[in-house]
Write a protein that holds these residues in place. Structure first.
Motif, PDB file in Angstrom:
ATOM      1  N   GLY A 170       5.319   7.060  11.349  1.00 36.97           N
ATOM      2  CA  GLY A 170       4.275   7.895  10.774  1.00 36.97           C
ATOM      3  C   GLY A 170       3.544   7.205   9.644  1.00 36.97           C
ATOM      4  N   TRP A 171       3.116   8.012   8.670  1.00 37.26           N
ATOM      5  CA  TRP A 171       2.212   7.502   7.639  1.00 37.26           C
ATOM      6  C   TRP A 171       2.523   8.113   6.282  1.00 37.26           C
ATOM      7  CZ3 TRP A 171      -1.066   3.936   9.714  1.00 37.26           C
ATOM      8  CH2 TRP A 171      -1.251   3.990  11.108  1.00 37.26           C
ATOM      9  N   TRP A 172       2.354   7.296   5.245  1.00 40.02           N
ATOM     10  CA  TRP A 172       2.249   7.795   3.871  1.00 40.02           C
ATOM     11  C   TRP A 172       0.773   8.016   3.568  1.00 40.02           C
ATOM     12  CZ3 TRP A 172       6.097   9.420   0.914  1.00 40.02           C
ATOM     13  CH2 TRP A 172       7.390   8.932   1.132  1.00 40.02           C
TER      14      TRP A 172
ATOM     15  N   GLU B 149       0.839  -1.204   0.000  1.00 39.29           N
ATOM     16  CA  GLU B 149       0.000   0.000   0.000  1.00 39.29           C
ATOM     17  C   GLU B 149       0.871   1.249   0.000  1.00 39.29           C
ATOM     18  OE1 GLU B 149      -3.663   0.530   0.181  1.00 39.29           O
ATOM     19  OE2 GLU B 149      -3.301  -1.340  -0.897  1.00 39.29           O
ATOM     20  N   ALA B 150       1.954   1.231   0.775  1.00 45.56           N
ATOM     21  CA  ALA B 150       2.852   2.383   0.794  1.00 45.56           C
ATOM     22  C   ALA B 150       3.483   2.606  -0.577  1.00 45.56           C
ATOM     23  CB  ALA B 150       3.931   2.182   1.860  1.00 45.56           C
TER      24      ALA B 150
ATOM     25  N   GLU C 106       4.144  10.404  13.394  1.00 45.79           N
ATOM     26  CA  GLU C 106       3.474   9.443  14.256  1.00 45.79           C
ATOM     27  C   GLU C 106       2.311  10.118  14.973  1.00 45.79           C
ATOM     28  OE1 GLU C 106       5.985   7.180  16.789  1.00 45.79           O
ATOM     29  OE2 GLU C 106       7.467   6.789  15.233  1.00 45.79           O
ATOM     30  N   THR C 107       1.189   9.427  15.022  1.00 42.08           N
ATOM     31  CA  THR C 107      -0.040  10.004  15.535  1.00 42.08           C
ATOM     32  C   THR C 107      -0.607   9.137  16.649  1.00 42.08           C
ATOM     33  OG1 THR C 107      -1.311   8.829  13.844  1.00 42.08           O
ATOM     34  CG2 THR C 107      -0.594  11.078  13.313  1.00 42.08           C
TER      35      THR C 107
ATOM     36  N   ALA D 200      -1.163   4.462   4.466  1.00 48.94           N
ATOM     37  CA  ALA D 200      -0.378   3.267   4.799  1.00 48.94           C
ATOM     38  C   ALA D 200       0.728   3.659   5.773  1.00 48.94           C
ATOM     39  CB  ALA D 200       0.223   2.640   3.547  1.00 48.94           C
ATOM     40  N   PRO D 201       1.132   2.727   6.637  1.00 47.07           N
ATOM     41  CA  PRO D 201       2.230   3.030   7.564  1.00 47.07           C
ATOM     42  C   PRO D 201       3.536   3.303   6.826  1.00 47.07           C
ATOM     43  CG  PRO D 201       1.048   1.040   8.227  1.00 47.07           C
ATOM     44  CD  PRO D 201       0.568   1.377   6.860  1.00 47.07           C
ATOM     45  N   ASN D 202       4.295   4.233   7.383  1.00 44.42           N
ATOM     46  CA  ASN D 202       5.639   4.522   6.912  1.00 44.42           C
ATOM     47  C   ASN D 202       6.616   3.743   7.786  1.00 44.42           C
ATOM     48  OD1 ASN D 202       8.133   5.632   6.272  1.00 44.42           O
ATOM     49  ND2 ASN D 202       7.361   7.720   6.105  1.00 44.42           N
TER      50      ASN D 202
END
Length: 334
Positions: free
Chosen positions: A300-302, A203-204, A268-269, A294-296
């Motif tokens: 954090g996240w992409w 997904e990333a 990061e959340t 998607a997770p990075n």
């Protein structure tokens, strides 16, 4: 092989499944240069019969007559030009396959069948008949066998149909479509040289390639240009009428698109961002929504974020209290 049986097989190969039914594998100590992914979160609709091409030509945004040996992105819209689905379409043995989020398939099959009328067309959910796998390989790693020269071209291999996808994050990528009964053998053959990796990592890569998706939470939220379908050659403006065509054409010909989908990261959340979540500008005004998340692996996240361009150019865009850090898409927007 049923999806349950396939999941049980992957569990025997070291997988676990998260609430989204994505396969997860333990991260290796060093990043694997060649990776193998389960793509069972995608579903497949098969459209066959003498009138299949003509039928889909009146339903979808792209020119189905140009499928041939090349796959294509295409949209399925309401009469108001809002996307019900974003398909990756390809043809195998004169059957047209429409790939999308598996959660959408049952409703889409019902809707498409409503418009068949007297046409010689059969619309079926064939998600259980095939297994889809993803392959990603760095230039220095194991090459992907039988890989076509150009993105979206397909070829037949001893394992199934391979379609080359757009490169992402310095990796060549391909998708394999395999008959379900041959999937276990194919996985074991491929996993000898390609390291099994989590679906979220695929997904990333999709997000980094700028590929949007439509989910139940975002159904009927976007005109195709808002998710860059025109930049992905997913709209043919010369093919003639299809459902929603008037709105899509008007957006193209009468002015600049004011909302686009952009590539970004989030830190990061405390909560998990999800497709469909709203975005705000610095004045807490509506600025868009998340399209794909998607997770990075670095934390954090992409994300792909559909944004009002005016708001994005004026200042920061936020998901909750977190500012998006925008990056360049790998393609140009019209």
């Amino acid at each position: 092989m049923s999806s349950v049986a396939w999941q049980q097989f992957l569990i025997s190969q070291g997988a676990q499944f998260n609430p989204l039914l994505e396969a997860t594998f333990a991260l290796p100590e060093t990043p694997a240069p060649a990776q193998l992914f389960d793509l069972s979160t995608n579903g497949l609709i098969a459209v066959s019969g003498d009138d299949a091409q003509t039928f889909l030509q009146g339903q979808l945004t792209n020119d189905i007559k140009q499928l041939g040996q090349a796959a294509q992105f295409t949209g399925y819209c309401t009469a108001k030009g809002r996307l019900l689905a974003l398909f990756y379409a390809f043809s195998i043995n004169n059957i047209i396959y429409l790939q999308c989020s598996r959660t959408l398939v049952p409703d889409l099959v019902k809707r498409l069948r409503m418009f068949v009328l007297r046409s010689k067309v059969v619309v079926e959910d064939v998600s259980e008949q095939f297994v889809m796998l993803g392959l990603a390989s760095a230039d220095s790693a194991t090459p992907i066998q039988h890989l076509p020269l150009h993105p979206h071209q397909g070829s037949q291999t001893p394992l199934g149909t391979v379609i080359r996808l757009a490169d992402s994050h310095g990796k060549q990528r391909a998708q394999l479509i395999i008959q379900a009964g041959q999937a276990e053998q194919a996985w074991q053959t491929l996993s000898a040289t390609f390291s099994p990796a989590s679906t979220s990592q695929w997904e990333a890569l999709e997000i980094q390639a700028g590929i949007p998706q439509v989910y139940p939470a975002t159904r009927e939220q976007f005109v195709p240009q808002m998710v860059n379908l025109d930049a992905l050659d997913g709209i043919n403006f010369k093919k003639g009428c299809y459902t929603g065509q008037e709105i899509v054409a008007r957006t193209h010909y009468l002015g600049k698109v004011k909302r686009r989908t952009l590539l970004a990261t989030l830190p990061e959340t405390t909560a998990t961002p999800q497709a469909g979540d709203s975005l705000q500008d610095a004045q807490q005004q509506e600025a868009g929504q998340l399209v794909r998340v998607a997770p990075n692996q670095q934390g954090g996240w992409w994300v792909l974020a559909e944004c009002r361009l005016e708001a994005q150019q004026a200042g920061s865009i936020f998901w909750q209290e977190y500012a998006l850090a925008f990056a360049d898409l790998p393609y140009l927007l019209p």
